[in-house]
Design an enzyme around this catalytic site. Structure first.
Site, mmCIF file in Angstrom:
data_model
loop_
_atom_site.group_PDB
_atom_site.id
_atom_site.type_symbol
_atom_site.label_atom_id
_atom_site.label_comp_id
_atom_site.label_asym_id
_atom_site.label_seq_id
_atom_site.Cartn_x
_atom_site.Cartn_y
_atom_site.Cartn_z
ATOM 1 N N LYS A 165 -0.517 -3.271 -0.418
ATOM 2 C CA LYS A 165 -1.844 -2.703 0.091
ATOM 3 C C LYS A 165 -2.775 -4.081 -0.411
ATOM 4 O O LYS A 165 -3.783 -4.029 -1.204
ATOM 5 C CB LYS A 165 -2.484 -1.695 -0.601
ATOM 6 C CG LYS A 165 -1.361 -0.187 -0.436
ATOM 7 C CD LYS A 165 -1.944 0.752 -0.829
ATOM 8 C CE LYS A 165 -0.972 1.996 -0.580
ATOM 9 N NZ LYS A 165 0.325 2.120 -1.185
ATOM 10 N N PRO B 276 -10.442 -13.871 1.392
ATOM 11 C CA PRO B 276 -9.625 -14.206 2.334
ATOM 12 C C PRO B 276 -8.498 -15.234 1.954
ATOM 13 O O PRO B 276 -7.281 -15.146 2.260
ATOM 14 C CB PRO B 276 -10.624 -14.651 3.112
ATOM 15 C CG PRO B 276 -11.725 -13.944 3.064
ATOM 16 C CD PRO B 276 -11.772 -13.791 1.519
ATOM 17 N N ASP C 258 -8.192 -8.725 -1.056
ATOM 18 C CA ASP C 258 -8.709 -9.690 -2.210
ATOM 19 C C ASP C 258 -9.787 -10.678 -1.323
ATOM 20 O O ASP C 258 -9.806 -10.512 -0.184
ATOM 21 C CB ASP C 258 -7.793 -10.295 -2.841
ATOM 22 C CG ASP C 258 -7.959 -11.029 -4.295
ATOM 23 O OD1 ASP C 258 -9.170 -11.739 -4.108
ATOM 24 O OD2 ASP C 258 -7.255 -10.860 -5.303
ATOM 25 N N THR D 258 -3.650 8.714 1.779
ATOM 26 C CA THR D 258 -3.242 10.127 1.898
ATOM 27 C C THR D 258 -3.498 11.062 0.701
ATOM 28 O O THR D 258 -3.663 12.242 0.907
ATOM 29 C CB THR D 258 -1.685 10.344 2.470
ATOM 30 O OG1 THR D 258 -0.970 9.865 1.419
ATOM 31 C CG2 THR D 258 -1.609 9.585 3.874
ATOM 32 N N LYS E 272 11.298 1.438 1.330
ATOM 33 C CA LYS E 272 9.884 0.952 1.037
ATOM 34 C C LYS E 272 10.062 0.616 -0.776
ATOM 35 O O LYS E 272 10.557 1.329 -1.537
ATOM 36 C CB LYS E 272 8.829 2.104 1.076
ATOM 37 C CG LYS E 272 7.371 1.699 0.832
ATOM 38 C CD LYS E 272 6.435 2.722 0.475
ATOM 39 C CE LYS E 272 6.445 2.918 -1.160
ATOM 40 N NZ LYS E 272 5.341 3.878 -1.487
ATOM 41 N N ASP F 132 5.020 -2.287 0.391
ATOM 42 C CA ASP F 132 3.809 -1.712 0.178
ATOM 43 C C ASP F 132 2.873 -2.081 -1.022
ATOM 44 O O ASP F 132 2.854 -1.605 -1.801
ATOM 45 C CB ASP F 132 4.242 -0.159 -0.069
ATOM 46 C CG ASP F 132 2.892 0.493 0.315
ATOM 47 O OD1 ASP F 132 1.817 0.206 0.518
ATOM 48 O OD2 ASP F 132 2.956 1.848 -0.028
ATOM 49 N N ARG G 59 10.090 11.109 -2.933
ATOM 50 C CA ARG G 59 10.659 12.033 -3.848
ATOM 51 C C ARG G 59 11.740 13.264 -3.207
ATOM 52 O O ARG G 59 12.716 13.739 -3.797
ATOM 53 C CB ARG G 59 9.618 12.686 -4.663
ATOM 54 C CG ARG G 59 9.097 11.789 -5.673
ATOM 55 C CD ARG G 59 7.601 12.662 -6.166
ATOM 56 N NE ARG G 59 6.396 12.272 -5.478
ATOM 57 C CZ ARG G 59 5.241 12.510 -5.574
ATOM 58 N NH1 ARG G 59 4.921 12.904 -6.723
ATOM 59 N NH2 ARG G 59 4.462 12.024 -4.591
#
Length: 236
Positions: free
Chosen positions: A68, A73, A71, A121, A39, A66, A212
């Site tokens: 995310k 379209p 904005d 999360t 990732k 990743d 980590r």
């Protein structure tokens, strides 16, 4: 791709949450063939990670970008089209109906698969209330998951705590990818909703995003190998 066809090694996605391309490249080299899927998130993206994504994809590694995206379209559509040219496998977008529809419009036969982010999360019910949401975590996850299914999105990125319920709600086809995974005894850091690798796989997760506990381990390769073995045991 069905869950049963995903190898234990490919189920582990190591998060290269590192400040520089040189450090990320060294980590990939240290992990060798123990890890096949990586990732690249915002920190590394802003440090040259898009070029690294293209480089690793050319080497046969699988890449989860990743970003995310969220904005207007037109911007989401054009940004998704740019990502599709990199040769990466997965891209995150936020699970807002406009955003999901816009990202889908850019694919046009591309093998890039989209993952909708339900609720981060690191958020709990109090965080959502403070942000002005009328729903708690569980209700908002269910709502956004159904909207993603209706939009034809390939999968979701969500807490392992929601996987079992969402698998039952959505069926076997949607890809479920879970961050916030911590091997037993690990520091949970800033995550609030976590599970061990075995627990997440048994709950129905397809891929586990782990950073980590691998990248900060004294022996990253041994740490990754141990996680793959734990996954193997959970899917056996």
């Amino acid at each position: 791709m069905s869950a049963s066809s995903i190898t234990p090694r490919d189920r582990l996605i190591v998060a290269l949450d590192l400040p520089s391309v040189s450090e990320a490249r060294a980590m990939v080299e240290a992990l060798g063939d123990t890890v096949s899927f990586y990732k690249i998130g915002l920190e590394l993206t802003y440090g040259g990670g898009l070029s690294l994504a293209r480089e690793l994809a050319a080497q046969g590694k699988k890449i989860f970008l990743d970003l995310k995206l969220h904005d207007i379209p037109n911007t989401v559509t054009r940004a998704t089209a740019q990502v599709a040219e990199l040769g990466v496998n997965l891209l995150t977008i936020h699970a807002y109906p406009q955003t999901m529809k816009a990202a889908q419009a850019a694919l046009k036969g591309s093998p890039l698969r989209l993952l909708a982010v339900t609720v981060m999360t690191s958020y709990d019910d109090t965080d959502l209330a403070n942000a002005g949401y009328a729903f708690g975590v569980k209700d908002l996850v269910r709502r956004r998951a159904e909207q993603a299914r209706q939009a034809g999105i390939d999968g979701l990125i969500l807490s392992a705590e929601e996987v079992q319920e969402l698998r039952a709600q959505l069926g076997p086809q949607m890809l479920l990818v879970t961050p916030g995974i911590r091997p037993a005894g690990s520091d949970i850091g800033d995550q609030k909703r976590v599970m061990t690798p075995a627990q997440a796989i048994k709950a129905g997760a397809d891929h586990l995003v782990i950073g980590r506990p691998v990248t900060q381990a004294a022996d990253p390769r041994a740490a990754a190998s141990g996680i793959v073995k734990e996954i193997e045991g959970a899917v056996a």
